[in-house]
Design a protein around this motif. Sequence first.
Motif, PDB file in Angstrom:
ATOM      1  N   TYR A 168       0.827  -1.203   0.000  1.00  0.00           N
ATOM      2  CA  TYR A 168       0.000   0.000   0.000  1.00  0.00           C
ATOM      3  C   TYR A 168       0.865   1.258   0.000  1.00  0.00           C
ATOM      4  O   TYR A 168       0.620   2.195  -0.765  1.00  0.00           O
ATOM      5  CB  TYR A 168      -0.929  -0.010   1.216  1.00  0.00           C
ATOM      6  N   PHE A 169       1.897   1.290   0.830  1.00  0.00           N
ATOM      7  CA  PHE A 169       2.770   2.460   0.874  1.00  0.00           C
ATOM      8  C   PHE A 169       3.475   2.678  -0.459  1.00  0.00           C
ATOM      9  O   PHE A 169       3.788   3.817  -0.834  1.00  0.00           O
ATOM     10  CB  PHE A 169       3.806   2.318   1.991  1.00  0.00           C
ATOM     11  N   ASN A 170       3.744   1.603  -1.190  1.00  0.00           N
ATOM     12  CA  ASN A 170       4.404   1.721  -2.490  1.00  0.00           C
ATOM     13  C   ASN A 170       3.538   2.423  -3.535  1.00  0.00           C
ATOM     14  O   ASN A 170       4.025   2.815  -4.592  1.00  0.00           O
ATOM     15  CB  ASN A 170       4.811   0.340  -3.011  1.00  0.00           C
ATOM     16  N   THR A 171       2.229   2.566  -3.253  1.00  0.00           N
ATOM     17  CA  THR A 171       1.351   3.289  -4.170  1.00  0.00           C
ATOM     18  C   THR A 171       1.334   4.797  -3.898  1.00  0.00           C
ATOM     19  O   THR A 171       0.573   5.529  -4.534  1.00  0.00           O
ATOM     20  CB  THR A 171      -0.094   2.749  -4.084  1.00  0.00           C
ATOM     21  N   ASN A 172       2.154   5.260  -2.956  1.00  0.00           N
ATOM     22  CA  ASN A 172       2.229   6.682  -2.595  1.00  0.00           C
ATOM     23  C   ASN A 172       0.864   7.252  -2.208  1.00  0.00           C
ATOM     24  O   ASN A 172       0.347   8.190  -2.846  1.00  0.00           O
ATOM     25  CB  ASN A 172       2.827   7.494  -3.750  1.00  0.00           C
ATOM     26  N   PRO A 173       0.264   6.741  -1.142  1.00  0.00           N
ATOM     27  CA  PRO A 173      -1.065   7.219  -0.742  1.00  0.00           C
ATOM     28  C   PRO A 173      -1.152   8.723  -0.502  1.00  0.00           C
ATOM     29  O   PRO A 173      -2.220   9.318  -0.683  1.00  0.00           O
ATOM     30  CB  PRO A 173      -1.326   6.452   0.563  1.00  0.00           C
ATOM     31  N   PRO A 223      -5.889   0.329  -6.577  1.00  0.00           N
ATOM     32  CA  PRO A 223      -5.595  -0.725  -7.562  1.00  0.00           C
ATOM     33  C   PRO A 223      -6.680  -1.778  -7.687  1.00  0.00           C
ATOM     34  O   PRO A 223      -6.723  -2.506  -8.671  1.00  0.00           O
ATOM     35  CB  PRO A 223      -4.285  -1.333  -7.039  1.00  0.00           C
ATOM     36  N   GLN A 224      -7.567  -1.861  -6.687  1.00  0.00           N
ATOM     37  CA  GLN A 224      -8.639  -2.862  -6.755  1.00  0.00           C
ATOM     38  C   GLN A 224      -9.539  -2.664  -7.973  1.00  0.00           C
ATOM     39  O   GLN A 224     -10.089  -3.628  -8.508  1.00  0.00           O
ATOM     40  CB  GLN A 224      -9.502  -2.806  -5.482  1.00  0.00           C
ATOM     41  N   ILE A 225      -9.691  -1.422  -8.420  1.00  0.00           N
ATOM     42  CA  ILE A 225     -10.630  -1.145  -9.503  1.00  0.00           C
ATOM     43  C   ILE A 225     -10.106  -1.679 -10.832  1.00  0.00           C
ATOM     44  O   ILE A 225     -10.795  -2.447 -11.523  1.00  0.00           O
ATOM     45  CB  ILE A 225     -10.943   0.363  -9.598  1.00  0.00           C
ATOM     46  N   SER A 226      -8.895  -1.304 -11.206  1.00  0.00           N
ATOM     47  CA  SER A 226      -8.348  -1.804 -12.475  1.00  0.00           C
ATOM     48  C   SER A 226      -8.128  -3.310 -12.411  1.00  0.00           C
ATOM     49  O   SER A 226      -8.411  -4.031 -13.386  1.00  0.00           O
ATOM     50  CB  SER A 226      -7.045  -1.080 -12.812  1.00  0.00           C
ATOM     51  N   ASN A 257      -3.800 -12.484   1.309  1.00  0.00           N
ATOM     52  CA  ASN A 257      -3.788 -13.944   1.411  1.00  0.00           C
ATOM     53  C   ASN A 257      -5.162 -14.499   1.027  1.00  0.00           C
ATOM     54  O   ASN A 257      -5.936 -14.959   1.860  1.00  0.00           O
ATOM     55  CB  ASN A 257      -3.413 -14.372   2.835  1.00  0.00           C
ATOM     56  N   ASN A 258      -5.478 -14.404  -0.260  1.00  0.00           N
ATOM     57  CA  ASN A 258      -6.747 -14.890  -0.790  1.00  0.00           C
ATOM     58  C   ASN A 258      -6.513 -15.379  -2.217  1.00  0.00           C
ATOM     59  O   ASN A 258      -5.425 -15.177  -2.770  1.00  0.00           O
ATOM     60  CB  ASN A 258      -7.815 -13.783  -0.733  1.00  0.00           C
ATOM     61  N   PRO A 259      -7.474 -16.027  -2.841  1.00  0.00           N
ATOM     62  CA  PRO A 259      -7.243 -16.599  -4.178  1.00  0.00           C
ATOM     63  C   PRO A 259      -6.827 -15.600  -5.247  1.00  0.00           C
ATOM     64  O   PRO A 259      -6.249 -15.986  -6.265  1.00  0.00           O
ATOM     65  CB  PRO A 259      -8.601 -17.232  -4.518  1.00  0.00           C
ATOM     66  N   PHE A 260      -7.102 -14.319  -5.030  1.00  0.00           N
ATOM     67  CA  PHE A 260      -6.785 -13.323  -6.049  1.00  0.00           C
ATOM     68  C   PHE A 260      -5.468 -12.595  -5.786  1.00  0.00           C
ATOM     69  O   PHE A 260      -4.927 -11.946  -6.679  1.00  0.00           O
ATOM     70  CB  PHE A 260      -7.917 -12.296  -6.138  1.00  0.00           C
ATOM     71  N   GLY A 261      -4.966 -12.671  -4.547  1.00  0.00           N
ATOM     72  CA  GLY A 261      -3.747 -11.947  -4.219  1.00  0.00           C
ATOM     73  C   GLY A 261      -3.939 -10.447  -4.160  1.00  0.00           C
ATOM     74  O   GLY A 261      -2.975  -9.680  -4.211  1.00  0.00           O
ATOM     75  N   MET A 262      -5.184  -9.989  -4.026  1.00  0.00           N
ATOM     76  CA  MET A 262      -5.510  -8.564  -3.944  1.00  0.00           C
ATOM     77  C   MET A 262      -6.525  -8.380  -2.832  1.00  0.00           C
ATOM     78  O   MET A 262      -7.535  -9.081  -2.777  1.00  0.00           O
ATOM     79  CB  MET A 262      -6.084  -8.073  -5.272  1.00  0.00           C
ATOM     80  N   ARG A 263      -6.266  -7.446  -1.934  1.00  0.00           N
ATOM     81  CA  ARG A 263      -7.171  -7.207  -0.813  1.00  0.00           C
ATOM     82  C   ARG A 263      -8.315  -6.268  -1.228  1.00  0.00           C
ATOM     83  O   ARG A 263      -8.243  -5.580  -2.241  1.00  0.00           O
ATOM     84  CB  ARG A 263      -6.412  -6.631   0.381  1.00  0.00           C
ATOM     85  N   ASP A 264      -9.370  -6.275  -0.428  1.00  0.00           N
ATOM     86  CA  ASP A 264     -10.470  -5.309  -0.544  1.00  0.00           C
ATOM     87  C   ASP A 264     -11.173  -5.317  -1.902  1.00  0.00           C
ATOM     88  O   ASP A 264     -11.593  -4.274  -2.413  1.00  0.00           O
ATOM     89  CB  ASP A 264      -9.965  -3.885  -0.257  1.00  0.00           C
ATOM     90  N   LEU A 265     -11.366  -6.504  -2.469  1.00  0.00           N
ATOM     91  CA  LEU A 265     -12.032  -6.564  -3.769  1.00  0.00           C
ATOM     92  C   LEU A 265     -13.531  -6.299  -3.675  1.00  0.00           C
ATOM     93  O   LEU A 265     -14.188  -6.100  -4.705  1.00  0.00           O
ATOM     94  CB  LEU A 265     -11.763  -7.916  -4.441  1.00  0.00           C
ATOM     95  N   GLY A 266     -14.077  -6.274  -2.463  1.00  0.00           N
ATOM     96  CA  GLY A 266     -15.459  -5.839  -2.306  1.00  0.00           C
ATOM     97  C   GLY A 266     -15.648  -4.413  -2.790  1.00  0.00           C
ATOM     98  O   GLY A 266     -16.724  -4.050  -3.292  1.00  0.00           O
ATOM     99  N   TYR A 267     -14.615  -3.577  -2.654  1.00  0.00           N
ATOM    100  CA  TYR A 267     -14.685  -2.212  -3.157  1.00  0.00           C
ATOM    101  C   TYR A 267     -14.919  -2.212  -4.666  1.00  0.00           C
ATOM    102  O   TYR A 267     -15.703  -1.410  -5.183  1.00  0.00           O
ATOM    103  CB  TYR A 267     -13.394  -1.454  -2.844  1.00  0.00           C
TER     104      TYR A 267
END
Length: 430
Positions: A168-173, A223-226, A257-267
């Motif tokens: 997350y920090f690597n995305t420069n929040p 990043p969840q959107i794209s 740690n999920n099948p997609f390797g991306m958190r917060d995909l509910g967003y």
Amino acid sequence: MHQSLLLLFFCFSLPCFGQEIIVSDVDNFWKAYDQIVLEKDSARQIDLIKTLYIQKGTPGLDGIMRARRYSAEEFVYAINHYPKFWASVRKNTLKSNQFSQQIRKGVKKLRKIYPGLKPVNIYFEIGILRTGGTTIDKMLLIGSEVALTDTSVITSEFDARYPHLRGYFNTNPIEDVVFLNVHEYVHTQQKETIGNTLLAQTVMEGVAEFLAEIALNVQSPNPQISFGYQNEAKIKREYEQEMFSPNLYNWIMNNTNNPFGMRDLGYFVGYAICREYYSKASDKKLAIKEMIELDYNHESDLIKFVEKSRYFDRPLLQYKNEFDKKRPTVTGIKEFDNGSQQVSARNRTFTILFSEEMNPDRRNFELGPLGESNLLRITKVIGFSDDKRSFTFEATTEPAKRYQIVVNFGFVSKENYPLIPYLIDFKTAE
């Protein structure tokens, strides 16, 4: 003329919208920090964080501590164990005041697309790494130690509690603070902050994410959107299996740690629903109003909203019925019939019977409708039976008293489907 000039002066001197942006807690944190790192006595350190930070805090600090359950002891632990992190993030957190004008402009743009916007105060805080932004009691709270970060922030001291923060920090929040504030501002206008089901929380988050985009006329930086659109078919297929679950945490506030390797995909799913709803609406301003003012926890209203988007292939009640059929149930209590009015007060053992094999690592109980005064208090957990189809505990009861406890959806089946909640409700004999 004099009155006109006075009114003009007033509007430039104070935010006419009635909103304030408060950053004083950030300064107070660092004053406390500088004293704590010089102090060796742990009790004195806790006293310093309380007197120099927590007790001097604004309503926003009180709010973020309640929302994320922060404690004085946890602040001191983090200060002592993550010195490189704090040193690397300090300069950024002190920039919070620089964003005030940009945030006001962002909120003004949100108000333009939703004229009914109500003013709320924005508080920049220092928390303990559990939120970049949240809301409580109609306050907008920014966790500056998360939201104002960039690639330079050091995370090498973190343990397994924060596996997602490096990425997350690597995305420069810090570059997206205005977007974050507009997203969270939308939440302050909604009827609820926590959804009863995954679908409710998903739409709630999707509304905030999508309308921040519309208001600011920029693409979401998250990043969840794209990622979601690149993997939409698979995400949608998996989401459909859980959308009516009371468990949010496979899709929201989870880690990678999920099948997609991306958190917060509910967003993403919520964003996609709202985008489709908006695209199909002939009256765009009305669509925005409907999104914000939707009663997300009123299931029939929520279903009508989502079905208007036509995002899912089948009627939502079909998904709900399929999900409910897979959920385990409580079939009874071994020692007596639930609802009995003559249970012996000498009974100390309670065995819950389930319709199928359960996951032995998951369980939770909640208060019944009568509250804490009638709670059946567990004194000892015996645990699951060998076949995992029953769970036993001990409790102490008094004569002639009504007791309740909810066996809640923290109990899950072997296949991890949440239990349909079951109210244990009985009265002891005189």
